[in-house]
Every structure is written in C-alpha cells, then in structure tokens.
Motif scaffolding. Structure first.
Motif, PDB file in Angstrom:
ATOM      1  N   CYS A 219      62.794  43.403  20.577  1.00  0.00           N
ATOM      2  CA  CYS A 219      62.729  44.534  19.644  1.00  0.00           C
ATOM      3  C   CYS A 219      62.786  44.049  18.194  1.00  0.00           C
ATOM      4  CB  CYS A 219      63.868  45.493  19.917  1.00  0.00           C
ATOM      5  SG  CYS A 219      63.935  46.871  18.769  1.00  0.00           S
TER       6      CYS A 219
ATOM      7  N   CYS B 276      68.455  49.512  20.906  1.00  0.00           N
ATOM      8  CA  CYS B 276      68.569  50.538  19.869  1.00  0.00           C
ATOM      9  C   CYS B 276      67.637  51.685  20.259  1.00  0.00           C
ATOM     10  CB  CYS B 276      68.193  49.950  18.503  1.00  0.00           C
ATOM     11  SG  CYS B 276      66.429  49.601  18.319  1.00  0.00           S
TER      12      CYS B 276
ATOM     13  N   CYS C 116      63.835  50.922  20.812  1.00  0.00           N
ATOM     14  CA  CYS C 116      63.372  50.233  22.023  1.00  0.00           C
ATOM     15  C   CYS C 116      63.935  50.901  23.273  1.00  0.00           C
ATOM     16  CB  CYS C 116      63.759  48.753  21.965  1.00  0.00           C
ATOM     17  SG  CYS C 116      65.523  48.465  21.756  1.00  0.00           S
TER      18      CYS C 116
HETATM   19 ZN   LIG Z   1      65.797  47.818  19.602  1.00  0.00          ZN
END
Ligand SMILES: [Zn+2]
Lengths: 345, 833
Positions: A268, A276, A279
């Motif tokens: 990511c 997060c 992603c």
């Molecule tokens: Zn992420």
C-alpha cells in the motif's frame, strides 16, 4: 623669439592645460579642452607657429619639447577622461538600482495532463525493456474485443465488461485494450514485446471511482520461453520505477484470455503495508491484472501455442495516476478543472 | 458471496483468525473483499430475563415488564409484543444501544410510563425475519451477556470468479480452505426417510427441451406444515445475506448456499395433474412471477409449466400462483440443470437475475441435481415435517464420470518459469481433489479447447493424467492444470526474472510526434486537457464544424473523409451518446466549466480523436484542438494584459511547424460565417504541395459563443491535422549549407487596397523575386495618413543572395525592380519610398 622663450611658452601652456584638465567636470569639458589645446586651431599649434622664427638648429629641440608636451596633455586628457567615466558610470549604476525582490516577468508555462503523462511514464519504463508501442481502434469489432479473447457471446465473464454498443453492426466501443493483443500478434511475429495504450469505454455510471471512459495500457510479450517468472521480474521493475522500493506480490486473478491469470499487488502506497482504509486494511493495493496468454488467444493471433508462450498485462492509467498523485476522485481527469490541471506544472 | 465463518466451520476446521483466513483465501484466488463482524452493529444489547409482564394501564396493546439484565436494579421496559411471559430470556437493548441501521434506543415515555430500554425482535436485530414477536432465546442463555459475543460472527465477503461456480457455496469454499490448510472436509450428511407412496403417483415430469434442461430431478413431500424455520437457520441465512421466508423456502435457499445448487419448491396442489412440463413458452403466454409482476413470455423463454400453463420461468423465478403459502401442505421439489447460456439470456431479457440464475449461468455440476433434491427434502422434513414420497423423478439418472486431462509437467514448469518436480505437481493437485496417474502410451494432450481446439501427441515427453472431480468444470486443458499447480503452490512463490530472450525489431512510437507537440504547447503556455469522446448529439447543431473533406483548399491526404456520426445504441445518458466528429465542442465544455469556477483566461489544447462512420466502417483520426480566450498574458506589475487573438493561434501552428521540421503554413480566408466570425476564420495548409498540416483556425461567431452560454467575448478555436499524429512519422531536418557570400537586405513598403490579403502580397513577392530572393518577412502593417482610407501598407524585409558570388548593387536593384513591377501589375500595389 628664441628657443628659451618658446620653450617657456610651451611649458606654461602645458601647466595651464594640465590645471584645466584636472578641473574638468565632465567628458564634454574634456572634449572641449582637447580641441582647445590639441586641435588644428588649438593653442599648441598656435605656439608652434612661432617655430619658423627660430634658427634652424633650434627647431628640432623645440619639436621634441612640443611633442613631449603634446603627449603629456594627451595622457592627462585620457587619465582624466577615464576618471570622469568611472564617476559617471558609478552615478548611473547608483541611479539604476532596482528592487530586486520584485517578482519576475512571468514566462507563460502550460501544464500537461496527468493521463498522457502517466502513459508516458509507463511506456518509458517498459520501453527500456524493449517494449514498442502499438495502437488499436477504439471502435472495435465484437470478434476482436471478445470472441478472439476467448469470451464467447454468452460467456458469464461478459458481466465483467459492461459494454457500450454502436450503430455499426458487429461493432462496439472497446471495453479494454486487450483486443490490441490480437492485432499485434496478427501484424507481427515473435519475439513480441508490445505496449498498447488507449481509451476504453464501459457502460458504467460515473462516481468517484468509476467512469464510462477511461484509459488503459496493455502489455504483451511472446517468445519461445517467455514465462510467468519473466512477467514477475518485469512487473517488479515497473512497480519499483513508479512507486519506489516496495514489496510486490502475485495472486491468482481471472481473465478468460489468460491462463494462469494474475493479480499484481504492491505494498500500500498510503500506509506502507500496515493496513489502512485505502487498502481495505490488507496492506496491499492491486495495480494491474496479468497472466499467461491463453492458447486460444495465441491461435487467434496466428501463433502456435506449442512453440510459443507469453504473457499479457493490462493496467488502468487512472489507477496508476491516482496512486502516484493521490487524486481523490476519478472525475477530476475528464472534467479538466484548471485548478486541478495546474497542479501538474 | 457472504460466508459466515461459523457456518463454514460446519464443513471444515478453521484454526486461523478470520483475517488470516481471508488472506490465505485471497492468495488462493478466492479474493476476500472484506471481513465483516456480523452483529458488530449491536451495541449495548444484552441477554435479559423477564421478571414480570403486566398490562399497560393506559394502552391495551402494550405491556409493562421488569427485566433482570444480570446486574443492577431490574429495568422497567414497555413492550408491544404478545409472545412474552415471565421467565423467558430475551434480547434487551439498553438505553444508549444502537441497533442495525443505526437506530438508537433511548429512555422514553410511552403513555406516561417510562421505558428504560427495548425488548428486541429478531427482525430488529436482523437475526430472523420475525418482526411481530420478541426473539425468545434458549433458557440457558447466560444472563447479562452482550448479544454480539454470543451470536456475533465473522462474515467473509468472497469474490468468486466467474469460472468458479463450484465455489459459490459453503461446501465449495470449505474445499478451498481444505486446500490451503490441509484439513479434511466434512460433507453434510444427506439421508432421507422415504415413507410415502411412490413419487410417480404424485409427480410426473416431461422435458420437451432436453438441450436446455439436461436433467430434472423431482421430489414430493406431503403433509408439510409451513411456518418459520428454526432460529439458527434464519440466523445463518441472514448472516449470508438472504432473507428468511418460511421453512420450506428457507430449505431451498439453505441448500443453494450450502451446496451451490439452486432448487425450486412449488405448492404441489397448484401443479395441475401433478404434471410438470419443461418447454418453451408459447406466443402470448403470460405469468405472474413471485415478485408480483405480470410478465408476457416470449417464445424463446424456457418455462416450467403444468397442464394449464406456465408456473415458472426455468432457473430464474417461480410463478406467484404456485408459491408456497402458509396453507400449503404438498411440496414439489425441482432440482434441475439448465443450459447456462439460455438462463443468462433469459435473465437479461426479463431483467431478472437472482442468486439462483447467477449460479445456473456459471454451469451446474450434473450430480448436484440429485444431491440437491435429496438435501432439500431432508431439510423440509426436518423443519416442516410431512412425509417424503418414495424415490425421485429423474430425467437423466446417468451421471458422468470424472474427466481425465493429460498434462506435461515440464510444460507446466516452463510456463511458470519455476522448476517444479513431477511429484510436487501431483501432490499439489491432490490438495484440490485432483488425483493423478502416469499416462499410458497414446495419451494425447489438449493444448487448447473450443473455439480453437488443439490436440497434440506428447511424443516422448513425460505425461501425467489428472482425474478431475466433477465439480471442477473449469478444468479443461493442460494449462488449466498449470494454473491449479501454481495456485495451490502459491503465486507468491513465483520467481522474478528479467527476460533474456530476443528483442523485437525497432518500431517508431506513434506517441513520438504527440509527445513533441504536447511539450511544445505546454512550453508555449497552453494547458493540456483530455475530454470525453462521447458527446451530446446537440453539439453538432450548436457548433456545426465544417467538414474538411468538402474543402478543396485542404490536402486530401489529411482531410478527414466526411461520414456519419457514430451513435451509441445503449447510452448511459444523451449527454454522452455519440462519438464526436470534432473536438471543438469538447473544449468549449471545458471553457464553460472553468468559467463557472471564475476563470476567464483559458488557453488549452487536446490531442484527441474524432470519429465517423465512412462507408459503413468506423474511422478514427487524431487531431490537435486548441482553444484560446481571455488574456494571453495577464496583467502584471511589469506588463499590461494582452488578449488572445487569432494571431496567437496562427503563431502556435507556426511554432509547431518549426518544431516538427515542417514547411511554414499558409492561410486561406474562410468567410462562411456561423459558427465562425465571417472575417476571422481561415484554413491552414502548406504551399508547395507539402501535406503535413491542414485544419481550421477561427474566432467563433458571437452566436456560437452565445449558444454555449459563455461569458467570454472572443473565443479562438482550432482543429488541426498534423502529419505524425496518427501514424509515427520520422522528423528530419535538412540543413542548407551556410552562405559563403554575404546576403543583402532590402525593405519594401507595399501599399495595396484593403481587400488584398497579406498572403497575396507575399506570394506575389515570392513569385517575382527570382532566384536571388531567399527570404521574405512581413515586419510592419500600417493604416492611416498619408494612405487613403481603403489602403494599407505592408512592410517586408527581403533577403537576397547567391551561392557563388557577392551580389552587386545593380543585380539587387534589378531584382527589387522586378518585384516592384510584379506587385504593380499583379495586384495593383505601389511602393512607398
Ligand atoms: Zn494501506
């Protein structure tokens, strides 16, 4: 008139000239003095007129003195002139003082749109590995867009490509750049390393992450031993070139025109793999789909699948651009708000 | 597909956390889009025990209850349900609780009596479909416990790919989990007790379209009692995203989710004569489907019918009249295999696509028709009682054997670019239920299947035969097994290797010239835009851009052929329903958008396509379009503003010609008027037969500006064809040797009538300049005294020279005299001295 008195006149003249030169206030006054003392009708000439009254043996001596004095006056003029010029120049420079902190005169500079810029970045990377650029038509025929890619008319996978059709029988707006694979294979022989950038269309309602017009770059490589490991090697180089040194991974995907099919993930770019919202907490972002070219597709391209094998990949240009520039909304690209575009100066 | 983990665990042990399992499944190709905590949206909902239940003093329909929630004082809660009694354990939403859908529960007063929370129905918790009564929990449910701890579950959202219809069910995904973890599969135990009369006494099935319905298995249950299915069943269905309906319908849905086998249950009493006919609809036949829509059936629709007419659209949706209702006792179970293509077409045709039809579309395992019928019968008996008639109606009881696919392990290794031993490949395949054996001689390899089949003799290459389980209908050719090997081994183990094979031949990039143009124009201060190719059909009327093909001044090689607009037959909206024939309107849209943002100075360009249908074929041409309006140079502290005008557009084209090594362009007035300013429009082309630039530059007619609702006063628009935009063209600059003898400059002020164009004057000078004239450049244009009102003066600088000598004054004078005479005789000019 004798030599002494003439010589005395000359020396007085010199003293007078040097005194006046020293007092001259500007170059114009110097010019005046030059004429006054050294000109054809000047004082020095006037004094020398008296030379004819001298005995012939004295004349060369007077000539020598006159020359000497003439040179002295010239030198004084030149020195004073140079002095005065530097004063004038210094005054001019002072007078010309500018506020150098004012902004410059703007040189007009336009901006380049992120879509073609991203296409250029992609083709640059693969170009270094010998990939050459081809283009296919946007109004494509059904045969090339679907059937030759192993997607029969009622294939359930057709749901993956909601299609816009046009009023030319057998034609549609290409739903992906993949039909270009067929066109490249039909127009050239292995070894093939091809890139196909272009505009694609789908029947898809517009929102922040969807649009009915978008751009893709297709890649195709076919040769006798081209393997999935070559695909991984190249895609790693690509990901590193565009996103820096990040982890990558292959996982299974599905396309009717590749077997095996691959989804290519990059760590990511937002969270660096921790997880997060961007992603979906997986730490990975899928940046493209790929796979080994299906034998049906190779054959439609006129290539013997027993002798040759190869890979293809396809990526969404907006997707790559979004990740590189943190663009929050896909609609920005075709809206062309200059406040957006001018950020790409 | 939504997969409740607790349900999945019935078929396979899972030691992994939901997130770990999600990742492993994703790496196996069963992409998990998300892990949802089911019940996570119950907050502050706990188990309570009813202590007292009394009538509300002021409202007949309400009860006053006291509830022990395990700690603290008993709560006083007002409740409207009638199924409650002291001693029951029930879900209690405390004050401050949040229910599914974000509903908040607060302390309230109902008819003057305070309520300190709410007793919840199964519907309010999205556990069951019962909205009438309070959900009664088993007596042993621990008091005070958070309900989400007791009933919460992890639900995986799995994106099953279109080729893996077999995995669109709990058992199918359990098989994938087993492949990952090595755990054993626990198949559901399917057994039925047949006590009734033979099924043939109840049900007869006649398949008139055996191509479209390859198998039909029927079962019959008598004396069933319709009601809600057990709470645990309803909870599973809810968690998997299906709404519970009734015990019999739930049994059918449960089997679809469990085994991936869609079945249908009819009210047996509504099937006339107990005879089901599978046939195509007749013209004019109608059916009211379960969703209460009366549908006119077309003759290519496969239907389930009885003697009196249609009772269902095969594989898609049942009929309303044969629906299971509370009064139903006779249940006819249909478990059939339909042609996927037919189901798909019919689903599209009626805009009816259900969970069932999605599974039929992907193809069905033949065997499952039998197993599914038995499983639905088993669950119906368990949940609704009744008696199962003996035997099945089965139109095709012979089930095919497992397919055998030969493959060459060396080819698998070569494709994957990883050396994987034969033994390892065989072991990997065994994990997904694919047994293998060494091939006998004469085995042939299916390299490619339909529609381009290719079968080869492996010769001496080592060959293995895979025996493929019947549910893996996606495995067909050698490379399918390569994918299976790679998948089970783990794609993440693919080695990375840079190609070391032959390079392709050189090919000039079609992007090369476009790239030069882009960089040049951005350097000249324009911003690049990329607009929609699909535009509104009204654009053509608002900006009727003329056809290049009808323009003799433009070179045929670059002028686009006239043609018809290409129309999208299924547009999303009329705003984007035709392919643009010109780019100008697109740029006006961009201007309009930016004007709305308060921008008035806009200089933009696009390199994009225009499209037309020519002689029944689609054609595409790449064009450069430019729009200029407002200030070319905005006012600054050190500079006054300068507005864009037509000369800027010309200057840009001239700049491009220089950059691309093309001859200077020349201009021909275009006085057609709308959509252009009649006095400020031109065609651009090249003299001397060069055909590398062609197009139009114009200031828009005020009416055209008004039609786009723009504030701008003057808008310059251009669309130009350039050699190399479509097909890569080599750029080649030819160098002239530097002059060895000095050149001579002469200035001429040419006074001509206002009606004469600069192009006429310049070409006259060039025509009469003779071999000595090297270059001509206009450097001044003057009107006013002492010239007459209808005159103007154009001042040119002429450069003359010769390759082999220094020109003499008389030579230069006579050349200039020649030009002067030519100007006088050809265009009535005279020279100002
Ligand atoms: Zn992420």
């Amino acid at each position: 008139m004798d030599f002494e008195s003439l010589s005395g006149d000359l020396h007085r003249l010199r003293d007078l000239a040097l005194a006046e030169i020293a007092k001259a206030a500007d170059p114009a006054a110097l010019d005046q003095l030059q004429i006054q003392y050294l000109g054809k009708k000047g004082d020095l000439t006037a004094v020398l007129r008296g030379i004819g009254a001298l005995p012939p043996e004295d004349r060369p001596r007077v000539g020598a003195v006159a020359n000497e004095i003439g040179e002295a006056v010239k030198t004084a003029l030149a020195e004073r002139g140079s002095e005065l010029r530097s004063v004038v120049q210094a005054q001019r420079l002072v007078a010309e003082k500018a506020d150098v902190t004012l902004p410059g005169r703007t040189v007009p500079r336009g901006t380049l749109h992120p879509i073609p810029e991203t296409v250029a970045a992609i083709t640059e990377v693969f170009g270094q590995f010998g990939f050459v650029v081809y283009e296919g038509p946007e109004v494509e025929d059904d045969l090339t867009n679907f059937q030759m890619l192993n997607i029969a008319p009622d294939h359930p996978a057709r749901d993956l490509w909601d299609t816009l059709y046009v009023d030319i029988p057998g034609h549609l707006l290409r739903t992906h750049t993949s039909p270009g694979q067929i066109r490249v294979m039909q127009s050239t022989r292995p070894p093939i390393r091809a890139l196909l950038p272009g505009r694609c269309f789908r029947y898809e309602a517009v929102d922040a992450s969807h649009g009915f017009e978008f751009f893709q770059v297709e890649g195709l490589m076919v040769d006798e031993g081209t393997s999935m490991a070559d695909l991984k090697g190249l895609l790693d180089e690509f990901a590193h070139a565009l996103f820096g040194p990040r982890k990558t991974r292959f996982r299974p995907g599905y396309y009717p025109f590749t077997e095996p099919s691959v989804a290519f993930d990059v760590e990511c770019v937002v969270c660096g793999g921790v997880g997060c919202p961007a992603c979906s907490k997986t730490g990975w972002m899928t940046i493209l789909g790929a796979g080994m070219v299906h034998p049906v597709v190779l054959q439609y391209g006129g290539i013997d699948p027993e002798r040759y094998q190869g890979f293809a990949f396809g990526m969404g240009v907006e997707r790559i651009a979004n990740l590189r520039h943190a663009v929050p909304d896909l609609r920005y690209y075709l809206e062309n708000d200059l406040r957006f575009l001018e950020q790409f100066r | 597909m939504r997969v409740p983990l607790s349900w999945l665990r019935e078929y396979v042990d899972v030691q992994l956390s939901p997130e770990q399992l999600a990742e492993r499944l994703t790496l196996l190709g069963m992409e998990v889009k998300g892990v949802e905590r089911w019940g996570a949206d119950w907050r502050s909902v706990v188990v309570g025990e009813l202590l007292t239940v009394e009538k509300h003093p002021y409202a007949d329909r309400l009860h006053l209850t006291t509830v022990n929630v395990g700690s603290g004082e008993p709560l006083h809660i007002v409740c409207g349900a009638h199924n409650i009694a002291p001693g029951q354990r029930v879900p209690v939403a405390l004050a401050g609780a949040v229910l599914p859908g974000g509903r908040r529960i607060e302390r309230t007063e109902k008819m003057g009596i305070a309520s300190e929370g709410m007793l919840c129905s199964g519907d309010e918790l999205h556990i069951t479909s019962d909205a009438e009564g309070i959900l009664i929990l088993p007596p042993a449910t621990p008091l005070g416990r958070d309900l989400s701890e007791l009933y919460g579950d992890a639900v995986l959202d799995v994106d099953v790919k279109p080729n893996r219809g077999d995995a669109l069910c709990l058992v199918g995904l359990a098989r994938e989990v087993a492949a990952v973890t090595g755990a054993a599969i626990r198949w559901p135990e399917i057994s039925v007790e047949e006590v009734g009369d033979p099924v043939s006494d109840r049900l007869r099935v006649e398949v008139r379209e055996p191509e479209l319905c390859t198998r039909f298995v029927g079962r019959w249950v008598s004396g069933a009692k319709i009601g809600p299915s057990p709470d645990w069943v309803q909870m599973r269905l809810q968690a998997a995203g299906m709404r519970p309906v009734s015990n019999v319908v739930d049994a059918s849905n449960y089997v679809m989710l469990e085994l991936g086998k869609p079945t249908h249950t009819f009210n047996g009493a509504a099937v006339k004569d107990g005879t089901i006919i599978v046939r195509l609809a007749l013209l004019g036949e109608r059916l009211e489907t379960l969703d209460h829509v009366e549908r006119e059936l077309t003759p290519d629709t496969l239907i389930i019918a009885d003697a009196s007419g249609p009772i269902g659209i095969a594989g898609i949706m049942g009929g309303f009249d044969s629906e299971i209702t509370d009064a139903t006792t006779e249940i006819a179970i249909e478990s059939a295999v339909f042609d996927p293509v037919s189901i798909r077409r019919t689903g599209h045709q009626y805009s009816l696509r259900s969970e069932a039809s999605l599974r039929f579309e992907k193809g069905q395992e033949f065997r499952l028709a039998r197993i599914g019928a038995d499983r639905v019968a088993q669950l119906t008996l368990a949940w609704a009682g009744g008696a199962l008639s003996k035997g099945r109606v089965d139109t095709a009881p012979t089930e095919p054997a497992a397919a055998r696919i030969a493959f060459r392990p060396a080819r698998v290794s070569k494709l994957l670019g990883a050396e994987i031993s034969v033994d390892e490949q065989r072991t990997l395949l065994r994990r997904v239920g694919v047994e293998t054996e060494l091939a006998s001689s004469g085995t042939r390899i299916q390299v490619s299947g339909a529609p381009k089949p290719l079968v080869v003799d492996p010769g001496s290459e080592r060959t293995v035969v895979a025996i493929v389980p019947t549910w893996r209908r996606d495995l067909d050719i050698e490379m399918d097994l390569a994918e299976e090997v790679a998948r089970v081994r783990g794609y993440e183990t693919t080695p990375a290797h840079l190609p070391d094979t032959l390079m392709p031949a050189y090919r000039p990039s079609p992007l090369g010239v476009r790239e030069l143009v882009r960089q040049t124009l951005a350097g000249a201060g324009l911003s690049e835009v990329v607009t929609h190719a699909l535009v509104s059909p009204l654009d053509e009327a608002r900006l009727p851009w003329p056809d290049d093909a009808g323009e003799p001044a433009l070179p045929a090689s670059l002028a686009a052929q006239s043609g018809h607009e290409i129309v999208v037959t299924n547009p999303l909206s009329v705003q984007h329903s035709v392919l643009r024939r010109h780019l100008g309107a697109s740029l006006l849209d961009v201007l309009s958008l930016n004007e709305r943002q308060g921008r008035s100075d806009v200089g933009i360009f696009e390199i994009g396509k225009r499209y037309a249908r020519v002689a029944g074929r689609p054609r595409e041409w790449t064009r450069l379009a430019i729009l200029l309006t407002g200030a070319a140079e905005p006012a600054a502290w050190n500079r006054a503003a300068r507005p864009y005008d037509l000369d800027d557009a010309k200057g840009i084209v001239e700049l491009l010609c220089r950059r691309l090594g093309l001859a200077e362009p020349s201009y021909v007035p275009d006085t057609r008027g709308f959509p252009f300013h009649p006095g400020r429009a031109l065609l651009v082309r090249q003299e001397s037969g060069a055909e590398a630039v062609a197009g139009r530059l114009a200031e828009l007619h005020p009416d055209a500006v008004a039609a786009w609702d723009l504030r701008a006063q003057r808008v310059i628009v251009a669309e130009v064809a350039l050699a190399g935009l479509d097909v890569a063209a080599p750029l080649r600059v030819h160098v002239e040797p530097l002059p060895r003898f000095p050149e001579v400059e002469r200035d001429l002020a040419v006074i001509v009538a206002e009606s004469r164009t600069a192009a006429e004057v310049q070409s006259t000078i060039e025509r009469h300049g003779g071999v000595l004239l090297r270059r001509v450049r206009l450097f001044d244009l003057y009107r006013g005294t002492p010239l007459a009102a209808d005159e103007k003066s154009l001042a040119y600088r002429l450069v003359l020279g010769a390759k082999d000598r220094t020109l003499t004054e008389p030579e230069v004078d006579s050349a200039i005299e020649e030009v002067r005479n030519g100007l006088e005789t050809d265009i009535g000019a005279h020279l100002r001295t």
